[in-house]
Design an enzyme around this catalytic site. Structure first.
Site, PDB file in Angstrom:
ATOM      1  N   ASP A 113      -8.837 -19.743 -12.226  1.00  0.00           N
ATOM      2  CA  ASP A 113      -9.493 -18.444 -12.380  1.00  0.00           C
ATOM      3  C   ASP A 113      -9.039 -17.483 -11.276  1.00  0.00           C
ATOM      4  O   ASP A 113      -8.061 -17.742 -10.580  1.00  0.00           O
ATOM      5  CB  ASP A 113     -11.016 -18.668 -12.355  1.00  0.00           C
ATOM      6  N   ASP A 117     -14.041 -12.370 -20.673  1.00  0.00           N
ATOM      7  CA  ASP A 117     -14.615 -13.438 -21.512  1.00  0.00           C
ATOM      8  C   ASP A 117     -14.988 -12.910 -22.894  1.00  0.00           C
ATOM      9  O   ASP A 117     -15.498 -11.806 -23.026  1.00  0.00           O
ATOM     10  CB  ASP A 117     -15.885 -13.997 -20.851  1.00  0.00           C
TER      11      ASP A 117
HETATM   12  C1  GLA Z   1     -14.875 -16.836 -15.745  1.00  0.00           C
HETATM   13  C2  GLA Z   1     -13.971 -17.300 -16.873  1.00  0.00           C
HETATM   14  C3  GLA Z   1     -14.779 -18.143 -17.856  1.00  0.00           C
HETATM   15  C4  GLA Z   1     -15.379 -19.316 -17.120  1.00  0.00           C
HETATM   16  C5  GLA Z   1     -16.229 -18.823 -15.954  1.00  0.00           C
HETATM   17  C6  GLA Z   1     -16.723 -19.960 -15.081  1.00  0.00           C
HETATM   18  O1  GLA Z   1     -15.838 -15.969 -16.199  1.00  0.00           O
HETATM   19  O2  GLA Z   1     -13.421 -16.204 -17.538  1.00  0.00           O
HETATM   20  O3  GLA Z   1     -13.963 -18.574 -18.912  1.00  0.00           O
HETATM   21  O4  GLA Z   1     -14.363 -20.144 -16.665  1.00  0.00           O
HETATM   22  O5  GLA Z   1     -15.478 -17.943 -15.126  1.00  0.00           O
HETATM   23  O6  GLA Z   1     -17.532 -19.528 -14.042  1.00  0.00           O
END
Ligand code: GLA
Length: 689
Positions: A417, A494
């Site tokens: 991430d 997301d």
């Molecule tokens: C971000 C990512 C998600 C997930 C969360 C976990 O928002 O985009 O897909 O991995 O972190 O905290």
């Protein structure tokens, strides 16, 4: 000469005109604006869009202030029920000068009456003078005021309907509502059940690096027990004839053409399979599951084990799903007041700096073994910053050690991430001199660096780890993702289970297509079907047709297919969406092309429409073509525009969801009748004959 009569008449005219304006004028800002769905923040009355009215600024387009109007952000839609009571609509439209209106802002205003385009502004940019909109509304029952984002998906598209008002037949107001949605339909299954005879599914190619453990379970449907064989298997690999599991190690680079077969008392299936031992892995998009969309912070080793079991028991593994990926929250968390999280608060690392898993994951190696024993693979998650998005331990300053730890535990996949890395590049924490900072940036190296080093450390491991970049598309990751050994890259924030989310993400990926190839995939985020909910499970809110669109589009894009739902709660419909082998074959096609939108139909029989035709070249020379209907109403058309698709002459047309041939036409002369449900799709394969 007596001037009084003239003055009185003039006065009366003014009084009447004013009275007329107040009696017959309905201001847009006086309507109920709450149904407006828009890209960011909230629509504001007489102000630019903002999260709250206090945050909005006076409406201003290229320096000109407007007292009245509505401030919104593209994409924005409002449906107004005029019921034939309006005579006309007028407004001054443009990009608001508000500070957030970035120089990139570009929008288009549309006025649509009873499905017909009455006015459109053309694409407008920041700092452009307002355009005057004036439309006749006589007889119009339903009016859609829409602002498009000019297809660039920018959320800083502040757009104003300034001075917007209706001239009416004495009506005082109009009702408003959300944009039309398709008529509700019950889930309907198109995927035929797989036959009892053996069928080998999954990709036709598999990549591995020399010296890495090889694990590939032949995905096959049909009655069990089944007997597997593999002809021309290279030295170093063996096949378990009962499970169909290929394992071992290849020590030298090379390509090996193997013939796989699966046999049961009803028949035998054979399939050629290319094993490429080289530098590139993930030669087709990874298929599997990830814990985030269903369990989020509430994930545990037990849930991961159940997920692995469910992947086998549901039959998903027989269609090619193989990765069981743990997302955030397997590590220890920072101190928190959340009483449900006290069991995961703890030290991030041991005295040697080795990362610690939390109490819900007591044995990471044991967990990886559990998943591997079932012929599946396992993934893990981290962030380059000191903490992850969820506030757990990140890999900051421990990248090399972490890569080694993941490999030693037996992991096959790392999702990496971005969270908390801003504190590093902005110098908020002490940083070693080799780490590029944003303030010194002459290029994008500060954003690329964390992926570059982790990519290198992963390469040094004695096993293959798919490297999945999750920095949301920043700095056009698709242009440099391959150079840091990335296998796939998220290009957006997301997703969630709304039409707006999947359509605004899925239909905006064309820019990455030139960079997609075997080993490098665009990632528009995980699948949002079945029981999902980030720790509070609910069935997806997408309609059945939206779900068909979601899977079709992700397959056309050659995106990783990571199931996001609780696999222990799979219903028949969701399973049917995830297990159509002809549809999955589009995703897994070995040519590795990403579909792009080759044609857009914006008007059909005089009515506004939004049909997008996506095309993807396939390894066998045929073409996958998806006809998406982004409108709410069913669309019927006779499709003739084959030239745009470079399709010529006689073509067999196969409906991949139904797995049937639907036409055999001469595309030079004949049309193909299509009926596409609102927010739905027809996914076809064209093969020249
Ligand atoms: C971000 C990512 C998600 C997930 C969360 C976990 O928002 O985009 O897909 O991995 O972190 O905290």
């Amino acid at each position: 000469m007596n001037l009084w009569p003239a003055v009185i008449i003039r006065f009366l005219i003014i009084v009447c005109a004013t009275a007329k304006l107040s009696a017959d004028t309905v201001w847009l800002d006086d309507l109920n604006l709450s149904p407006i769905v828009q890209g960011w923040g909230k629509p504001q009355k007489n102000k630019s869009a903002a999260k709250t009215p206090e945050e909005g600024n006076p409406l201003k387009i290229k320096g000109k202030l407007y007292e009245r109007g509505v401030g919104t952000v593209a994409e924005s839609v409002l449906l107004i029920h005029l019921n034939g009571d309006a005579k006309s609509f007028s407004a001054e439209v443009g990009v608001d000068d508000t500070k957030r209106g970035s120089t990139r802002a570009s929008v288009e205003f549309f006025v649509i009456g009873d499905g017909r385009m009455l006015w459109r502004s053309g694409i407008m940019h920041a700092s452009e003078s307002a355009k005057h909109c004036s439309v006749n509304l006589i007889g119009v029952k339903e009016l859609l005021l829409k602002v498009g984002d000019a297809d660039d998906g920018d959320n800083d598209d502040f757009a104003d309907w300034a001075d917007a008002k209706f001239d009416t037949n004495s009506t005082k107001s109009f009702k408003t509502s959300r944009e039309p949605t398709p008529v509700a339909v019950a889930p309907y299954i198109l995927t035929p059940a797989p036959p009892a005879t053996p069928r080998i599914n999954g990709p036709k190619v598999f990549g591995v690096r020399p010296g890495s453990p090889f694990l590939y379970s032949i995905p096959a449907t049909g009655d069990r027990p089944m007997q597997f064989t593999a002809k021309n298997l290279p030295t170093g690999l063996q096949l378990d004839a009962k499970t169909g599991r290929l394992s071992g190690i290849l020590s030298t680079k090379g390509e090996f053409l193997v013939t796989l077969s699966a046999q049961n008392p009803l028949g035998t299936a054979t399939q050629s399979f290319r094993i490429v031992c080289g530098d590139t892995i993930a030669l087709t998009p990874p298929m599997g599951w990830n814990s985030w969309n269903c369990f989020a912070h509430a994930v545990s080793a037990e849930k991961i084990k159940s997920a692995a079991d469910a992947m086998i028991q549901s039959g998903l593994a027989n269609h090619g799903y193989s990765y069981v990926n743990i997302d955030d929250y397997w590590q220890n968390h920072l101190p928190t007041n959340d009483h449900t999280a006290q069991d995961i608060v703890g030290p991030f690392r041991n005295a040697q700096g080795v990362i610690l898993s939390n109490s819900r994951f007591p044995d990471m190696k044991g967990l990886a073994d559990y998943v591997h024993e079932r012929g599946l693979k396992i993934g893990i998650y981290s962030s380059p910053g000191p903490t992850t998005c969820g506030g757990c331990a990140g890999s900051w300053l421990h990248e090399q050690q972490d890569a080694k730890t993941y490999a030693s535990w037996g992991f096959d996949f790392l999702k990496y991430d971005w969270c908390s890395y801003s504190s590093v590049i902005d110098g908020k924490i002490e940083t070693p001199p080799q780490v590029p900072l944003r303030k010194n940036a002459r290029d994008d190296s500060y954003a690329i660096y964390p992926y570059k080093i982790m990519g290198e450390y992963l390469q040094q491991q004695p096993r293959d780890l798919v490297f999945s970049l999750c920095q949301y598309g920043d700095k056009e990751v698709w242009k440099w993702g391959a150079s840091v050994n990335g296998s796939c890259w998220r290009t957006t924030g997301d997703d969630n289970d709304s039409w707006r989310s999947i359509s605004q993400i899925g239909f905006y990926q064309d820019k990455t297509a030139a960079f997609t190839k075997p080993g490098n995939w665009v990632d528009p985020d995980m699948l949002i079907l079945g029981w999902i909910g980030w720790g509070r499970l609910h069935p997806t809110s997408l309609t059945p047709d939206e779900q068909y669109t979601h899977v079709s589009l992700w397959c056309m894009l050659a995106a990783p297919l990571l199931i996001g739902c609780d696999m222990t709660k799979l219903d028949e419909f969701t399973l049917s969406l995830l297990t159509n082998d002809e549809v999955l074959a589009i995703d897994q096609d070995e040519l590795g092309k990403q579909a792009t939108c080759v044609l857009r139909l914006t008007e059909l029989a005089d009515k506004v429409a939004d049909v997008r035709v996506y095309q993807k070249k396939l390894a066998d020379g045929s073409d996958a073509v998806a006809f998406f209907n982004l409108g709410a109403e069913n669309v019927n058309l006779n499709f003739k525009n084959f030239e745009k698709l470079h399709l010529r002459g006689p073509q067999k047309v196969r409906d991949l969801w139904r797995q049937t041939e639907v036409a055999n036409i001469d595309t030079n002369q004949q049309a193909l009748p299509l009926s596409i449900p609102g927010h739905g799709v027809l996914l076809y394969k064209f093969t020249a004959n």
